[in-house]
Write a protein that holds these residues in place. Structure first.
Motif, short mmCIF file in Angstrom:
data_model
loop_
_atom_site.label_atom_id
_atom_site.label_comp_id
_atom_site.label_asym_id
_atom_site.label_seq_id
_atom_site.Cartn_x
_atom_site.Cartn_y
_atom_site.Cartn_z
N GLU A 28 0.82 -1.21 0.00
CA GLU A 28 0.00 0.00 0.00
C GLU A 28 0.85 1.26 0.00
O GLU A 28 0.37 2.34 -0.37
CB GLU A 28 -0.93 -0.01 1.22
CG GLU A 28 -2.01 -1.08 1.12
CD GLU A 28 -2.76 -1.28 2.43
OE1 GLU A 28 -2.39 -0.60 3.42
OE2 GLU A 28 -3.69 -2.11 2.46
N ALA A 29 2.12 1.15 0.42
CA ALA A 29 3.00 2.31 0.43
C ALA A 29 3.50 2.69 -0.96
O ALA A 29 4.00 3.79 -1.17
CB ALA A 29 4.20 2.05 1.35
N SER A 30 3.34 1.78 -1.91
CA SER A 30 3.77 2.08 -3.27
C SER A 30 2.88 3.16 -3.89
O SER A 30 1.66 3.13 -3.70
CB SER A 30 3.71 0.82 -4.14
OG SER A 30 3.87 1.14 -5.51
N PRO A 31 3.45 4.10 -4.63
CA PRO A 31 2.63 5.10 -5.34
C PRO A 31 1.60 4.47 -6.28
O PRO A 31 0.56 5.06 -6.55
CB PRO A 31 3.66 5.92 -6.12
CG PRO A 31 4.94 5.73 -5.38
CD PRO A 31 4.89 4.34 -4.82
N LEU A 32 1.88 3.26 -6.73
CA LEU A 32 0.93 2.59 -7.63
C LEU A 32 -0.41 2.34 -6.95
O LEU A 32 -1.44 2.29 -7.61
CB LEU A 32 1.52 1.25 -8.11
CG LEU A 32 2.79 1.31 -8.96
CD1 LEU A 32 3.28 -0.09 -9.27
CD2 LEU A 32 2.55 2.09 -10.24
N HIS A 33 -0.38 2.18 -5.63
CA HIS A 33 -1.62 1.89 -4.90
C HIS A 33 -2.61 3.03 -5.02
O HIS A 33 -3.82 2.81 -5.17
CB HIS A 33 -1.30 1.61 -3.43
CG HIS A 33 -2.47 1.10 -2.65
ND1 HIS A 33 -3.34 1.92 -1.97
CD2 HIS A 33 -2.95 -0.17 -2.46
CE1 HIS A 33 -4.27 1.21 -1.39
NE2 HIS A 33 -4.06 -0.07 -1.67
N ALA A 34 -2.14 4.25 -4.95
CA ALA A 34 -3.04 5.41 -5.05
C ALA A 34 -3.41 5.72 -6.50
O ALA A 34 -4.46 6.31 -6.75
CB ALA A 34 -2.38 6.63 -4.40
N GLU A 35 -2.57 5.29 -7.44
CA GLU A 35 -2.73 5.73 -8.82
C GLU A 35 -3.49 4.74 -9.71
O GLU A 35 -4.07 5.15 -10.72
CB GLU A 35 -1.34 5.97 -9.44
CG GLU A 35 -0.56 7.09 -8.76
CD GLU A 35 0.89 7.13 -9.22
OE1 GLU A 35 1.26 6.29 -10.07
OE2 GLU A 35 1.64 7.98 -8.72
N HIS A 36 -3.51 3.45 -9.35
CA HIS A 36 -4.04 2.46 -10.29
C HIS A 36 -4.97 1.46 -9.59
O HIS A 36 -4.57 0.79 -8.64
CB HIS A 36 -2.89 1.69 -10.95
CG HIS A 36 -1.98 2.56 -11.75
ND1 HIS A 36 -2.34 3.10 -12.97
CD2 HIS A 36 -0.72 3.02 -11.49
CE1 HIS A 36 -1.33 3.83 -13.44
NE2 HIS A 36 -0.35 3.81 -12.56
N ALA A 37 -6.18 1.35 -10.10
CA ALA A 37 -7.16 0.39 -9.55
C ALA A 37 -6.68 -1.04 -9.74
O ALA A 37 -6.92 -1.90 -8.89
CB ALA A 37 -8.52 0.60 -10.20
N TRP A 38 -6.03 -1.32 -10.87
CA TRP A 38 -5.58 -2.68 -11.13
C TRP A 38 -4.56 -3.13 -10.07
O TRP A 38 -4.52 -4.32 -9.69
CB TRP A 38 -4.96 -2.82 -12.53
CG TRP A 38 -3.72 -1.99 -12.75
CD1 TRP A 38 -3.65 -0.79 -13.37
CD2 TRP A 38 -2.37 -2.31 -12.35
NE1 TRP A 38 -2.35 -0.32 -13.37
CE2 TRP A 38 -1.55 -1.24 -12.76
CE3 TRP A 38 -1.78 -3.39 -11.70
CZ2 TRP A 38 -0.17 -1.22 -12.53
CZ3 TRP A 38 -0.40 -3.37 -11.46
CH2 TRP A 38 0.38 -2.29 -11.88
#
Length: 418
Positions: free
Chosen positions: A118-128
């Protein structure tokens, strides 16, 4: 019996086997606490005699079940061996596993992994990405990684995904070993058969593409290819017709093939090692190789320049398309009238400013009316910004029209000069 270092050996005897197995289960269930009772169903004569010796209480020969306080067994074992029941069980068998402690440790490890994801920026940016992470948590994958002591593979998978999504849009394709080295320090870490890491990454990439993960070398290669990762620069290729180019080697071969109207497969390896320049004002793009094949057979050298996406554009396709656009050329695209075909049209428009060709509402209606195959539309509906009416008509008709069924129209237009 006097106490000695070997006194516990008596508990290896058959008459103690079931009794100590029950004691082990009780201790593991209760975190090592000596509490409650254990029992034996249908005890043998030897087992009944052993229990009488432990408790000092007579049990008749016809008893069907014997129950003994665990504290009594603990006291007896200490008197005989000078050791605790816990220590004796571990001397004669496996180390005790306290289930509650293991569950707590497992839950804590799971929470640490999820927090890292969840700390990855991808978590906030991508639903997939959020879907991928939730799936790993719910289907036991994270638990399996913890039990196998492979938690580091999850961290590496996140690094691979972040690397791919942080690359500039105009970055050149990257070879799979180079990607593995940049994200894990091991050039072979993402190779097929190297455990869970490539599976974790490809599962996420499939979700990012909105497709189901598929097995097999070709499916894996295509998925990597979709993210400009080259598994095999000889396998990644693009089919072209009459695509004249300049440049030693490949440029000469393409120009020679165009003189004869001969289809030509260009590999990514050729595009990388034999640079070319394509100075063509317009290049047509089709989705199905059957269209290009008919153009070659019926129009030959008089066909306009044509390249084929072959269902899903490869890295070689994208590299060649970018060369054409960078030199001022325009791509004119025709594909299937289904939702995946519309999605591909949108992707090519966004990436190369490709112009949809014979892809408006009137073309769709004609294709549906002329096509006797009644194939229902499936998948997620897509917008058609170049002709909003097209999406509305497709939703209303709810039928697909595939490109090969419209080839006569395309060829007629090409024969008249496009």
């Amino acid at each position: 019996m006097t106490r000695s270092a070997e006194a516990y050996e008596r508990y290896r005897a058959p008459e103690f086997r079931r009794l100590l197995a029950a004691a082990r289960r009780s201790l593991e269930r209760n975190g090592g606490e000596i509490k409650g009772s254990i029992g034996l169903a249908n005890p043998t004569t030897a087992e009944r005699t052993a229990v009488i010796g432990i408790t000092g209480t007579y049990r008749s020969a016809d008893v069907r079940r014997i129950t003994i306080p665990l504290s009594a067994l603990e006291e007896s074992v200490r008197n005989v061996t000078g050791m605790s029941l816990h220590d004796v069980l571990e001397r004669i068998g496996l180390k005790l596993r306290f289930r509650a402690d293991e569950r707590t440790a497992l839950d804590q490890a799971r929470q640490r992994i999820l927090a890292e994801g969840e700390a990855s920026p991808l978590h906030a940016e991508h639903a997939w990405y959020r879907q991928w992470l939730a799936g790993l948590a719910s289907d036991g994958t994270i638990t399996a990684l913890i039990n196998r002591k492979d938690i580091h593979l999850f961290s590496q998978a996140v690094r691979v995904l972040q690397y791919l999504y942080n690359r500039p849009s105009d970055a050149p394709p990257i070879m799979l070993p180079a990607l593995a080295d940049a994200t894990t320090g091991d050039t072979k870490a993402l190779n097929p058969g190297r455990g869970s890491l490539p599976t974790l990454v490809l599962r996420a990439l499939a979700m990012a593409r909105g497709i189901s993960p598929e097995s097999g070398a070709e499916a894996r290669r295509d998925l990597w290819d979709a993210f400009d990762v080259i598994v095999d620069d000889l396998a990644s290729r693009v089919l072209v017709l009459n695509l004249r180019a300049t440049g030693q080697g490949l440029g000469q071969w393409l120009t020679d093939a165009a003189c004869y109207g001969t289809p030509f497969h260009v590999t990514l390896h050729q595009l990388i090692t034999l640079p070319i320049t394509v100075n063509l004002p317009t290049v047509y793009v089709c989705e199905n190789p059957a269209v290009l094949r008919r153009a070659a057979g019926e129009l030959g050298a008089s066909s306009p320049p044509l390249m084929c996406a072959e269902g899903r554009p490869s890295t070689a396709f994208h590299r060649l398309a970018q060369l054409i656009v960078d030199s001022g050329g325009t791509l004119r695209y025709h594909g299937d009238f289904d939702w995946p075909g519309i999605d591909m049209t949108n992707q090519l428009r966004a990436r190369y400013q490709a112009v949809p060709w014979h892809m408006d509402a009137a073309d769709y209606v004609k294709a549906v009316r002329d096509n006797t195959d009644q194939v229902q539309l499936s998948g997620k509906p897509q917008d058609t910004p170049w002709d909003p009416e097209l999406a509305e008509v497709m939703k209303r008709e709810s039928r697909a029209a595939y490109e090969e069924a419209t080839t006569d129209t395309l060829l007629a237009d090409w024969s008249r000069g496009g």
